[in-house]
Design an enzyme around this catalytic site. Sequence first.
Site, PDB file in Angstrom:
ATOM      1  N   LYS A  41       0.841  -1.200   0.000  1.00  0.00           N
ATOM      2  CA  LYS A  41       0.000   0.000   0.000  1.00  0.00           C
ATOM      3  C   LYS A  41       0.876   1.250   0.000  1.00  0.00           C
ATOM      4  O   LYS A  41       0.625   2.206  -0.749  1.00  0.00           O
ATOM      5  CB  LYS A  41      -0.948  -0.008   1.215  1.00  0.00           C
ATOM      6  CG  LYS A  41      -2.100  -1.001   1.049  1.00  0.00           C
ATOM      7  CD  LYS A  41      -2.914  -1.253   2.314  1.00  0.00           C
ATOM      8  CE  LYS A  41      -3.937  -2.368   2.057  1.00  0.00           C
ATOM      9  NZ  LYS A  41      -4.697  -2.787   3.233  1.00  0.00           N
ATOM     10  N   GLN A  78      -4.966  -1.767   9.355  1.00  0.00           N
ATOM     11  CA  GLN A  78      -4.907  -3.092   8.738  1.00  0.00           C
ATOM     12  C   GLN A  78      -5.501  -4.146   9.676  1.00  0.00           C
ATOM     13  O   GLN A  78      -5.186  -4.181  10.865  1.00  0.00           O
ATOM     14  CB  GLN A  78      -3.435  -3.422   8.400  1.00  0.00           C
ATOM     15  CG  GLN A  78      -3.242  -4.693   7.601  1.00  0.00           C
ATOM     16  CD  GLN A  78      -3.820  -4.617   6.191  1.00  0.00           C
ATOM     17  OE1 GLN A  78      -3.918  -3.562   5.593  1.00  0.00           O
ATOM     18  NE2 GLN A  78      -4.211  -5.755   5.657  1.00  0.00           N
ATOM     19  N   ASP A 115     -11.501   2.616   3.788  1.00  0.00           N
ATOM     20  CA  ASP A 115     -11.888   1.202   3.667  1.00  0.00           C
ATOM     21  C   ASP A 115     -13.405   1.065   3.519  1.00  0.00           C
ATOM     22  O   ASP A 115     -13.905   0.014   3.134  1.00  0.00           O
ATOM     23  CB  ASP A 115     -11.485   0.429   4.937  1.00  0.00           C
ATOM     24  CG  ASP A 115     -10.169  -0.316   4.804  1.00  0.00           C
ATOM     25  OD1 ASP A 115      -9.854  -0.759   3.694  1.00  0.00           O
ATOM     26  OD2 ASP A 115      -9.486  -0.468   5.836  1.00  0.00           O
TER      27      ASP A 115
HETATM   28  N1  GUN Z   1      -7.291  -7.051   5.839  1.00  0.00           N
HETATM   29  C1  GUN Z   1      -7.636  -7.784   4.766  1.00  0.00           C
HETATM   30  N2  GUN Z   1      -8.257  -7.031   3.838  1.00  0.00           N
HETATM   31  C2  GUN Z   1      -8.303  -5.773   4.349  1.00  0.00           C
HETATM   32  C3  GUN Z   1      -8.820  -4.547   3.867  1.00  0.00           C
HETATM   33  O1  GUN Z   1      -9.385  -4.436   2.767  1.00  0.00           O
HETATM   34  N3  GUN Z   1      -8.641  -3.479   4.682  1.00  0.00           N
HETATM   35  C4  GUN Z   1      -8.040  -3.575   5.891  1.00  0.00           C
HETATM   36  N4  GUN Z   1      -7.936  -2.464   6.625  1.00  0.00           N
HETATM   37  N5  GUN Z   1      -7.561  -4.697   6.369  1.00  0.00           N
HETATM   38  C5  GUN Z   1      -7.685  -5.796   5.601  1.00  0.00           C
END
Ligand code: GUN
Length: 284
Positions: free
Chosen positions: A51, A95, A118
């Site tokens: 990211k 995350q 998100d």
């Molecule tokens: N863990 C797995 N997929 C995601 C996601 O799309 N966003 C976040 N914040 N954590 C994750």
Amino acid sequence: MTVIDGRAISASIRNEIKAEVAKMKERGPVPGLAVIIVGDDPASKVYVRNKGRACEEAGIYSEIIELPEKTEQGELLGIIDKLNARAGINGILVQLPLPRHIDEKAVTARILPEKDVDSFCDENVGKVAVGAPRFLPCTPAGVMELLHRSGACIEGCECVVIGRSNIVGKPMAMMLLKENGTVTVCHSKTKNLIEHTRRADILVSAIGKPKFITGEMIKPGAVVIDVGINRTPDGKICGDVDFDSAAKVASMITPVPGGVGPMTITMLLKNTITAAKLQNDTNV
Ligand code: GUN
């Protein structure tokens, strides 16, 4: 049969994003994203690193905040409060999964809805559900882009989603419904799953079971989207779909890796731009 190339589609959207960020930079600040990771989960660390790298390549400012496993919930909430107040940070992402002693719901709820890129908080989930989204959840938004850019028919078509998670299955169903698909959501308690999957013009699998969906479960000519990222006992990455048997029946199919995966971060970049525009009050 067409293999939908998520890497190529993602690369072309990232080019569009890069150009847009460059244009924003001429008029004001670049968008900014903060990513918080708590603990040492190896898969999460890879996702977070990717990211950060994707932001850098797009010209988006990013901060990665790495916190130890034993971080207390109160400390994490305090960090989110500070990021909520910072003008240069337009998007905040924590995350998941978080360590067990931290309440995920309380943490995601603490992020300002305007910075919740998100789209996990109740307000943003609700906006998706009523068809007036602020941000589209990244993984299902990536699936929609793949469907659009591959010319798949959604309107009036049978769309079967397998999996009902808040991150993928549920918002996926909402987004297909918004585009006039006839949507069925299947899950671990669904009886006669194959009867549903065989009706699907578009089949989206997000269940986390390696090679669970085989060719005999697929309607000839269907579009098959595989959201699963699973590890086989020999350490290889594979999807929910048994690619070889499915590819003999489907008209279009996403591979794993190289299908939905690359799109998720691309949609996060897009949401960060949307957040910056909303907060800086420019045209979205
Ligand atoms: N863990 C797995 N997929 C995601 C996601 O799309 N966003 C976040 N914040 N954590 C994750």
